[in-house]
Design a protein around this motif. Sequence first.
Motif, PDB file in Angstrom:
ATOM      1  N   GLN A 221       2.660   4.251 -11.569  1.00  0.00           N
ATOM      2  CA  GLN A 221       3.416   4.697 -10.106  1.00  0.00           C
ATOM      3  C   GLN A 221       2.457   5.733  -9.716  1.00  0.00           C
ATOM      4  OE1 GLN A 221       7.334   5.983 -11.201  1.00  0.00           O
ATOM      5  NE2 GLN A 221       8.277   4.005 -11.133  1.00  0.00           N
TER       6      GLN A 221
ATOM      7  N   ASP B 124      -0.567   3.790  -8.360  1.00  0.00           N
ATOM      8  CA  ASP B 124      -0.396   3.215  -7.070  1.00  0.00           C
ATOM      9  C   ASP B 124      -0.312   4.483  -5.972  1.00  0.00           C
ATOM     10  OD1 ASP B 124      -0.087   0.879  -8.394  1.00  0.00           O
ATOM     11  OD2 ASP B 124       2.050   0.873  -8.389  1.00  0.00           O
ATOM     12  N   ALA B 125       0.158   5.465  -6.332  1.00  0.00           N
ATOM     13  CA  ALA B 125       0.233   6.615  -5.115  1.00  0.00           C
ATOM     14  C   ALA B 125      -1.083   6.850  -4.960  1.00  0.00           C
ATOM     15  CB  ALA B 125       1.175   7.701  -5.618  1.00  0.00           C
TER      16      ALA B 125
ATOM     17  N   ASN C 166      -3.834   5.245  -5.229  1.00  0.00           N
ATOM     18  CA  ASN C 166      -4.475   4.150  -4.442  1.00  0.00           C
ATOM     19  C   ASN C 166      -4.157   4.367  -3.024  1.00  0.00           C
ATOM     20  OD1 ASN C 166      -6.050   3.130  -6.663  1.00  0.00           O
ATOM     21  ND2 ASN C 166      -4.569   1.873  -7.332  1.00  0.00           N
ATOM     22  N   ARG C 167      -2.935   4.466  -2.974  1.00  0.00           N
ATOM     23  CA  ARG C 167      -2.311   4.550  -1.274  1.00  0.00           C
ATOM     24  C   ARG C 167      -3.154   5.480  -0.454  1.00  0.00           C
ATOM     25  NH1 ARG C 167       2.610   3.137  -3.633  1.00  0.00           N
ATOM     26  NH2 ARG C 167       3.110   5.444  -3.654  1.00  0.00           N
ATOM     27  N   GLU C 168      -3.178   6.933  -1.273  1.00  0.00           N
ATOM     28  CA  GLU C 168      -3.717   7.878  -0.708  1.00  0.00           C
ATOM     29  C   GLU C 168      -5.137   7.833  -0.507  1.00  0.00           C
ATOM     30  OE1 GLU C 168      -4.539  12.672  -1.779  1.00  0.00           O
ATOM     31  OE2 GLU C 168      -3.052  11.700  -2.801  1.00  0.00           O
ATOM     32  N   ASN C 169      -5.852   7.064  -1.518  1.00  0.00           N
ATOM     33  CA  ASN C 169      -7.299   6.676  -1.458  1.00  0.00           C
ATOM     34  C   ASN C 169      -7.331   6.035  -0.254  1.00  0.00           C
ATOM     35  OD1 ASN C 169     -10.142   6.835  -2.208  1.00  0.00           O
ATOM     36  ND2 ASN C 169      -9.665   5.061  -3.452  1.00  0.00           N
ATOM     37  N   GLY C 170      -6.641   4.914  -0.172  1.00  0.00           N
ATOM     38  CA  GLY C 170      -6.742   3.951   1.154  1.00  0.00           C
ATOM     39  C   GLY C 170      -6.526   4.685   2.422  1.00  0.00           C
ATOM     40  N   GLU C 171      -5.775   5.646   2.549  1.00  0.00           N
ATOM     41  CA  GLU C 171      -5.487   6.417   3.811  1.00  0.00           C
ATOM     42  C   GLU C 171      -6.548   7.323   3.760  1.00  0.00           C
ATOM     43  OE1 GLU C 171      -1.857   8.855   3.029  1.00  0.00           O
ATOM     44  OE2 GLU C 171      -0.733   6.870   2.933  1.00  0.00           O
TER      45      GLU C 171
ATOM     46  N   SER D  53      -9.429   5.172   5.365  1.00  0.00           N
ATOM     47  CA  SER D  53      -9.122   4.734   6.602  1.00  0.00           C
ATOM     48  C   SER D  53      -9.349   6.142   7.908  1.00  0.00           C
ATOM     49  CB  SER D  53      -7.594   4.667   7.173  1.00  0.00           C
ATOM     50  OG  SER D  53      -7.209   3.507   6.238  1.00  0.00           O
TER      51      SER D  53
END
Length: 151
Positions: A109, A112-113, A115-120, A123
């Motif tokens: 978890q 995943d969090a 990875n989401r932050e890294n994606g943001e 961006s």
Amino acid sequence: MALDPVIVTGGLSLAGTVLVAWLGFLNARLSSAKTSEQALIDRLEKRIDQLDKTIANQDRKLALLEQKNDALEKENDSLKERVRVLEKDGAAAEHHNLRLAATIQQLQQEKDALNRENGELHSQLAAVATCGTQGCQMRDMARQLADGGTV
């Protein structure tokens, strides 16, 4: 009437001869019976000796089997104790595995969090890179990210 001594002597000698013959016949029969009885006794004594030897051998075998049985019972008790210890260790390992599974789930978890932050962040970095003043803004963002901040 008086019996003639010759007749009396002849009668007595005939009776004695018949008696001696009869006793001799009986003696032969008794000797034969004694011999066959003795042979039977000898055979029975020999059989008893054989049976005594067999009993002694069976007693030795029984003693060996009892020793083996005792050894197997001790080994069985030892194996039962090992099984108890292994079952206890298995229960502990199962508990440890459940804790590890929970930790793995928590880490997944968090990953995943992240990875989401890294994606943001990627961006945001891409959005900044497309701006007119790309050089300064990108350098400032890189510094900010390196310092552990957010953009």
